[in-house]
Design a protein around this motif. Structure first.
Motif, PDB file in Angstrom:
ATOM      1  N   TYR A  35       0.915  -1.238   0.116  1.00 52.22           N
ATOM      2  CA  TYR A  35       0.011   0.001  -0.007  1.00 52.22           C
ATOM      3  C   TYR A  35       0.880   1.165  -0.053  1.00 52.22           C
ATOM      4  O   TYR A  35       1.970   1.082   0.421  1.00 52.22           O
ATOM      5  N   TYR A  48      -0.956  -7.163  -4.726  1.00 41.54           N
ATOM      6  CA  TYR A  48      -1.253  -8.136  -3.810  1.00 41.54           C
ATOM      7  C   TYR A  48      -0.637  -9.418  -4.405  1.00 41.54           C
ATOM      8  O   TYR A  48      -0.760  -9.513  -5.698  1.00 41.54           O
TER       9      TYR A  48
ATOM     10  N   LEU B  34     -12.825  -3.352   8.898  1.00 42.41           N
ATOM     11  CA  LEU B  34     -11.745  -3.516   9.985  1.00 42.41           C
ATOM     12  C   LEU B  34     -11.460  -2.124  10.446  1.00 42.41           C
ATOM     13  O   LEU B  34     -11.801  -1.146   9.746  1.00 42.41           O
ATOM     14  N   TYR B  36      -8.157  -0.063  12.093  1.00 43.16           N
ATOM     15  CA  TYR B  36      -6.865   0.035  12.234  1.00 43.16           C
ATOM     16  C   TYR B  36      -6.436   1.230  13.272  1.00 43.16           C
ATOM     17  O   TYR B  36      -7.189   2.681  13.073  1.00 43.16           O
ATOM     18  N   PRO B  44      -0.123   0.750  10.601  1.00 41.41           N
ATOM     19  CA  PRO B  44      -1.268   0.640  11.128  1.00 41.41           C
ATOM     20  C   PRO B  44      -1.343  -0.912  11.917  1.00 41.41           C
ATOM     21  O   PRO B  44      -0.854  -1.823  11.405  1.00 41.41           O
ATOM     22  N   PHE B  46      -3.720  -3.406  13.688  1.00 43.46           N
ATOM     23  CA  PHE B  46      -5.194  -3.987  13.607  1.00 43.46           C
ATOM     24  C   PHE B  46      -5.882  -3.694  14.960  1.00 43.46           C
ATOM     25  O   PHE B  46      -5.324  -4.114  16.165  1.00 43.46           O
ATOM     26  N   GLU B  95     -13.964 -10.700   0.019  1.00 42.76           N
ATOM     27  CA  GLU B  95     -13.026 -11.549   0.061  1.00 42.76           C
ATOM     28  C   GLU B  95     -12.660 -12.101  -1.458  1.00 42.76           C
ATOM     29  O   GLU B  95     -11.757 -12.544  -1.643  1.00 42.76           O
ATOM     30  N   GLY B  98      -9.495 -10.943  -3.358  1.00 42.12           N
ATOM     31  CA  GLY B  98      -8.317 -10.946  -2.783  1.00 42.12           C
ATOM     32  C   GLY B  98      -8.234 -10.177  -1.247  1.00 42.12           C
ATOM     33  O   GLY B  98      -7.054 -10.242  -0.979  1.00 42.12           O
ATOM     34  N   SER B  99      -9.158  -9.734  -0.984  1.00 43.14           N
ATOM     35  CA  SER B  99      -9.211  -9.065   0.605  1.00 43.14           C
ATOM     36  C   SER B  99      -8.235  -7.854   0.462  1.00 43.14           C
ATOM     37  O   SER B  99      -7.590  -7.277   1.419  1.00 43.14           O
ATOM     38  N   ARG B 100      -8.121  -7.249  -0.791  1.00 43.65           N
ATOM     39  CA  ARG B 100      -7.324  -5.995  -0.811  1.00 43.65           C
ATOM     40  C   ARG B 100      -8.057  -4.968   0.250  1.00 43.65           C
ATOM     41  O   ARG B 100      -9.337  -4.611   0.035  1.00 43.65           O
ATOM     42  N   LEU B 101      -7.550  -4.137   1.020  1.00 46.44           N
ATOM     43  CA  LEU B 101      -8.426  -3.385   1.752  1.00 46.44           C
ATOM     44  C   LEU B 101      -8.368  -1.916   1.389  1.00 46.44           C
ATOM     45  O   LEU B 101      -7.457  -1.383   0.591  1.00 46.44           O
ATOM     46  N   PHE B 103      -9.191   1.947   2.366  1.00 47.95           N
ATOM     47  CA  PHE B 103      -9.311   2.676   3.728  1.00 47.95           C
ATOM     48  C   PHE B 103      -9.830   3.699   3.296  1.00 47.95           C
ATOM     49  O   PHE B 103      -9.867   4.641   2.434  1.00 47.95           O
ATOM     50  N   GLY B 104     -10.682   4.379   4.514  1.00 49.29           N
ATOM     51  CA  GLY B 104     -10.952   5.724   4.772  1.00 49.29           C
ATOM     52  C   GLY B 104      -9.561   6.874   5.022  1.00 49.29           C
ATOM     53  O   GLY B 104      -8.838   6.298   5.107  1.00 49.29           O
TER      54      GLY B 104
END
Lengths: 113, 113
Positions: A35, A48, B34, B36, B44, B46, B95, B98-101, B103-104
């Motif tokens: 990231y 990823y 999630l 963080y 970050p 968790f 999911e 690939g669960s790339r996040l 973010f805000g």
């Protein structure tokens, strides 16, 4: 146990130079993420890896950015012909498997002069 | 487009009181959320997560609430402690991708003694 580690912690370079940023994930974690966090923003996804292969590189901003993970563990993010706009904190995260939490490293602070 | 938004850049509360951090999302495909926490010069960390099949998850002083119809989640910290002062990021993932996040922008929480 050891967490995600990233080296160097800080990198200052000149515009046009090439840089490599390294990430050591948590042992046994098969998935690895890169990231980028700019000042005042949340982290933004770059790429990823699942094992050795890049499963999703849609977040890489352009072809100056490239990442590898040749043995499915350590990963290197490579930036060619750096620009001042590349200055940011580059974060690496890893996770063990599906539906598991991503754990982040401390980041590499890149400054392009 | 900003798929995850934290509209409050900062929040200040007194020690012992409740802290409520809010987050909104637009992508209905997100199925995992999630929170963080981030201290300066660190990656970050968790805190807590919630699956889209639940509406509440509690872990000690931290509770996350999810309102899927409103596409809204919140993090409650009670009682707040000065050590909770940090930037809090809300993140969402899918999911199947690939669960790339995603973010805000983050909310700076300051807990005053």
């Amino acid at each position: 146990g050891a967490g995600v580690s990233q080296t160097p912690s800080n990198k200052v370079t000149e515009k046009g130079k090439y840089v490599e940023l390294r990430c050591d994930p948590i042992s046994g974690h098969t998935a690895l993420y890169w990231y980028r966090q700019s000042l005042g923003q949340g982290p933004e996804f770059l790429i990823y890896f699942q094992g050795t292969g890049a499963a999703d590189d849609s977040g890489l901003p352009n072809d100056r950015f490239f990442a590898v993970r040749p043995e499915g563990s350590v990963s290197t993010l490579k930036i060619q012909r750096t620009e001042r706009g590349d200055s940011a904190v580059y974060l690496c995260a890893s996770r063990q498997g599906p539906q598991e939490t991503q754990y982040f490293g401390p980041g590499t602070r890149l400054l392009v002069l | 487009d900003q798929q995850v938004k934290q509209n409050s850049p900062s929040l200040s509360v007194q020690e012992g009181r409740i802290s409520i951090l809010n987050c909104d999302y637009t992508n209905s495909m997100f199925d995992y959320f999630l929170w963080y926490k981030k201290y300066p010069a660190e990656g970050p960390t968790f805190l807590i997560s919630i699956s889209s099949i639940k509406d509440k998850n509690e872990d000690g002083r931290f509770t996350v609430f999810l309102n899927k119809s409103a596409k809204h989640l919140s993090l409650h910290i009670v009682p707040s402690q000065p050590g909770d002062s940090a930037v809090y990021f809300c993140a969402a993932s899918q999911e199947t991708s690939g669960s790339r996040l995603t973010f805000g922008e983050g909310t700076q929480l300051t807990v005053n003694p």
